[in-house]
Design a protein around this motif. Structure first.
Motif, PDB file in Angstrom:
ATOM      1  N   GLN A 397     -13.351  -0.176   0.673  1.00  0.00           N
ATOM      2  CA  GLN A 397     -12.827  -0.288  -0.691  1.00  0.00           C
ATOM      3  C   GLN A 397     -11.355  -0.681  -0.675  1.00  0.00           C
ATOM      4  OE1 GLN A 397     -12.133   3.252  -3.101  1.00  0.00           O
ATOM      5  NE2 GLN A 397     -13.264   2.327  -4.792  1.00  0.00           N
ATOM      6  N   PHE A 398     -10.583  -0.105   0.247  1.00  0.00           N
ATOM      7  CA  PHE A 398      -9.165  -0.453   0.339  1.00  0.00           C
ATOM      8  C   PHE A 398      -8.987  -1.906   0.773  1.00  0.00           C
ATOM      9  CE2 PHE A 398      -5.594  -1.091   3.253  1.00  0.00           C
ATOM     10  CZ  PHE A 398      -4.553  -0.964   2.359  1.00  0.00           C
ATOM     11  N   PHE A 399      -9.748  -2.348   1.784  1.00  0.00           N
ATOM     12  CA  PHE A 399      -9.622  -3.728   2.260  1.00  0.00           C
ATOM     13  C   PHE A 399      -9.963  -4.717   1.142  1.00  0.00           C
ATOM     14  CE2 PHE A 399     -10.916  -2.041   6.701  1.00  0.00           C
ATOM     15  CZ  PHE A 399      -9.614  -1.590   6.900  1.00  0.00           C
ATOM     16  N   ILE A 400     -10.996  -4.420   0.383  1.00  0.00           N
ATOM     17  CA  ILE A 400     -11.391  -5.285  -0.733  1.00  0.00           C
ATOM     18  C   ILE A 400     -10.277  -5.340  -1.773  1.00  0.00           C
ATOM     19  CG2 ILE A 400     -13.004  -5.519  -2.676  1.00  0.00           C
ATOM     20  CD1 ILE A 400     -15.116  -4.174  -0.810  1.00  0.00           C
ATOM     21  N   ALA A 401      -9.746  -4.153  -2.099  1.00  0.00           N
ATOM     22  CA  ALA A 401      -8.694  -4.086  -3.116  1.00  0.00           C
ATOM     23  C   ALA A 401      -7.438  -4.823  -2.666  1.00  0.00           C
ATOM     24  CB  ALA A 401      -8.377  -2.625  -3.426  1.00  0.00           C
ATOM     25  N   LEU A 402      -7.057  -4.667  -1.399  1.00  0.00           N
ATOM     26  CA  LEU A 402      -5.861  -5.342  -0.896  1.00  0.00           C
ATOM     27  C   LEU A 402      -6.046  -6.859  -0.917  1.00  0.00           C
ATOM     28  CD1 LEU A 402      -3.060  -5.213   0.359  1.00  0.00           C
ATOM     29  CD2 LEU A 402      -4.148  -4.939   2.608  1.00  0.00           C
ATOM     30  N   SER A 403      -7.239  -7.315  -0.572  1.00  0.00           N
ATOM     31  CA  SER A 403      -7.525  -8.759  -0.609  1.00  0.00           C
ATOM     32  C   SER A 403      -7.393  -9.302  -2.030  1.00  0.00           C
ATOM     33  CB  SER A 403      -8.935  -9.034  -0.078  1.00  0.00           C
ATOM     34  OG  SER A 403      -9.093  -8.546   1.229  1.00  0.00           O
TER      35      SER A 403
END
Length: 653
Positions: A397-403
């Motif tokens: 979820q964090f990686f998706i949000a950062l992208s």
């Protein structure tokens, strides 16, 4: 025209620009969330400015140009709503943080201005690109100077604003008429839908995009609801109401076919524009700023460093909440922020050149967003692999949000680069000072950025997004689609979670290739069926897209009628057509602004009512049978189309 002694930047002009900026940015945010489109605000802003100054007995073409420059920058920046709500859809944000959103929009927008200033001389003064919107805005400003006190189009804007505002108040305020009807029926196990939306804002959008895009949108509706949904419902019969079955199939399968079509269309657009894009990139590296004309290079460099530092700070604030080690945290911060800036620079050159070549409205911002989210997702994924971070649910979820957060920077840069050179072209034609326009473009980004987060929060609290409603008991009927943001979130999630429906996307890719081939054949006959518009129509709800087709069709019919009348009355056909085009553009813009502003006002009343313990329906007149609500909505819609037609074709020019 001698403009040397005319004032450009004045306090009244700046304040007027701020006021119009708030209105037009709000309207574009509303339209972008509703249907995934925004409208060019330069011409209506110029008309608004000229009308205002004439109320006080003065009109200065350079002052009016500064106003439209500020408003157009902020209106264009509102296209970031194509990506920012994606952070909400992936569950990372529960609302829209003001400072994060403001810095993304203002910082990215100012970078878009900085990145395109060095190429102004090469792409605006030396290169003979057509710049359709920039030249059109200059013609309107020059016409306003020539016409003196004559009507410059304010009446058309007010007419459209009043008509669309009344429509949305009757449908969403009083709720005495519907905003569309959908008829589902089946032939055997195959389910079909005949939709009809009553949105006048979308009629205005259809008028502006033209008949080629309108027909492509209609073709997408036919493909989705007369071919794909019937085939899939007959092959995979389900139990329940036919409307529920059809919508389930469309959401789970057909929309992903649309994603595949959009992806192919975006890739094809880049392939087709590859040669001019390379040319644009090469010219963008010719840093030909002039201290006499542009903001000096040393100030651009200082501004660039300051904005990059600010973006790194906001990325650190965003990443630090994930509780990684300092090394991992700073790696994510530096890689994502610097990659966003670098990709933004390359894309700004592409956008600037393509906007000059085919116009801002035709420049494929959606395709750029898709490319941006893929590249930045891969960058974030690369950092996670270097540090051997596990792809747990929380990390994903964090990686998706950062992208998505990083992609929003790219979007802000791209949208302003897409508009900036158009405004500088307008300024060149009317004798404006480039550095003054460049400063005002940055100011427009700051003012527009301050509006976006509050409007997003207000619209969410009042209407919600489809599938994401803020309160129990709410319906998706008036919820906003935010189609581009849903698409971006689906792509990012698909990369990290492997959740994309690849079989449907593959079918869409094949259909997208067929659309590209068909469009190539049609272009040889001077016709067009834009593949991106077909894919978007498959992806969007039909009740939203159908009015766009009717708006484009209405514009075509009215244009033919004006031509016939001018020939019959021995008038100058070209002048009559140009006058009709200008008046139609302003009326269509008024329709969009009227519905959007009334929608915002109603949203405010809903939120105020709910905060006070009410149910939000403070204007609703209850007890009217649904049948009569539909009949009234249809009658008002048809009457409005007739009024628009006769107003623009029968009224004396």
């Amino acid at each position: 025209m001698n403009t040397k002694n005319l004032r450009e930047i004045t306090l009244v002009g700046v304040l007027l620009g701020m006021f119009i900026t708030v209105i037009f940015t709000t309207a574009n945010v509303y339209l972008g969330l509703k249907v995934g489109l925004t409208f060019a605000s330069s011409i209506p802003a110029a008309v608004f400015s000229m009308a205002f100054f004439r109320m006080f007995g003065k009109s200065n073409i350079l002052e009016n140009n500064i106003v439209q420059t500020q408003v157009s920058a902020a209106g264009t920046l509102s296209a970031v709503v194509f990506i920012i709500p994606a952070l909400f859809f992936v569950g990372y944000w529960s609302g829209f943080d003001f400072w994060h959103t403001f810095i993304i929009c203002a910082g990215g927008g100012i970078l878009g201005v900085i990145f395109t200033i060095p190429s102004r001389i090469e792409l605006v003064e030396k290169n003979k690109l057509p710049y359709p919107e920039g030249i059109a805005a200059a013609e309107v400003l020059q016409l306003g100077e020539k016409k003196g006190e004559q009507n410059i189009g304010m009446k058309e804007m007010l007419f459209g604003t009043s008509l669309a505002g009344s429509s949305i108040f009757l449908s969403q305020g009083l709720k005495v008429m519907s905003d569309g009807v959908e008829w589902f029926f089946n032939i055997g196990r195959a389910i079909f839908q005949i939709p009809l939306g009553f949105s006048l804002a979308l009629i205005g959008a259809g008028w502006l995009v033209g008949i080629s895009v309108g027909v492509a949108i209609f073709a997408g509706v036919i493909l989705a609801w007369c071919v794909l949904v019937p085939i899939l419902t007959s092959l995979h019969p389900l139990e329940g109401e036919i409307a529920d079955i059809a919508m389930s199939i469309w959401k789970d399968q057909v929309r992903f076919i649309g994603v595949g079509m959009i992806g192919v269309a975006a890739i094809w657009t880049f392939i087709k524009m590859l040669k001019p894009t390379i040319s644009g990139l090469s010219q963008s590296f010719k840093f030909s700023t002039s201290n006499q004309k542009d903001i000096p290079a040393k100030w651009l460099l200082l501004g660039f460093v300051a904005i990059v530092a600010l973006l790194i700070a906001v990325f650190y604030d965003f990443v630090s909440s994930a509780s990684f080690s300092p090394l991992v945290t700073w790696s994510f911060v530096l890689v994502s922020s610097l990659c966003a800036v670098i990709i933004g620079f390359l894309i700004s050159a592409t956008c600037g050149y393509m906007a000059g070549l085919v116009g801002s409205s035709s420049s494929p911002i959606s395709g750029i967003g898709i490319v941006g989210v893929v590249l930045l997702s891969l960058c974030v994924l690369g950092v996670s692999k270097i540090f051997s971070l596990e792809l747990t649910d929380g990390n994903k979820q964090f990686f998706i949000a950062l992208s998505l957060f990083a992609t929003s920077i790219v979007f802000a840069v791209a949208t302003i680069a897409n508009d900036n050179l158009q405004d500088l072209k307008t300024g060149m034609l009317v004798g404006a000072t480039p550095w003054k326009q460049e400063v005002i473009l940055m100011l427009g980004c700051i003012v527009g950025a301050s509006v976006i987060a509050p409007v997003l929060n207000l619209l969410y609290e009042a209407y919600g997004f489809v599938g994401h409603l803020p309160r129990e008991g709410m319906s998706d009927a008036n919820a906003l689609n935010a189609p581009q943001a849903v698409l971006m979130s689906a792509i990012a999630e698909g990369i990290f979670k492997s959740t994309l429906n690849w079989s449907s996307i593959g079918i869409g890719a094949i259909l997208g290739v067929l659309c590209v081939v068909l469009n190539l054949i049609l272009e040889k006959r001077s016709l067009s069926l834009p593949p991106l518009a077909v894919g978007m129509s498959v992806y969007l709800p039909p009740i939203v897209t159908i009015p766009i087709f009717f708006g484009a069709l209405l514009a075509l019919i009215a244009q033919k009628q004006v031509k016939k009348r001018s020939i019959r009355c021995n008038e100058d056909v070209q002048e009559a057509q140009e006058t009709f085009k200008r008046r139609g553009t302003l009326l269509a813009s008024g329709l969009i602004v009227g519905e959007s502003i009334m929608g915002i006002l109603l949203a405010g009343s809903i939120v105020a009512s709910v905060s006070a313990g009410g149910d939000g329906d403070i204007f609703e007149i209850s007890g009217i049978p649904t049948f009569f609500v539909h009949i009234f909505g249809f009658a008002f819609f048809i009457s409005s189309l007739a009024l628009i037609y006769f107003y623009l074709t029968k009224r004396k020019q």
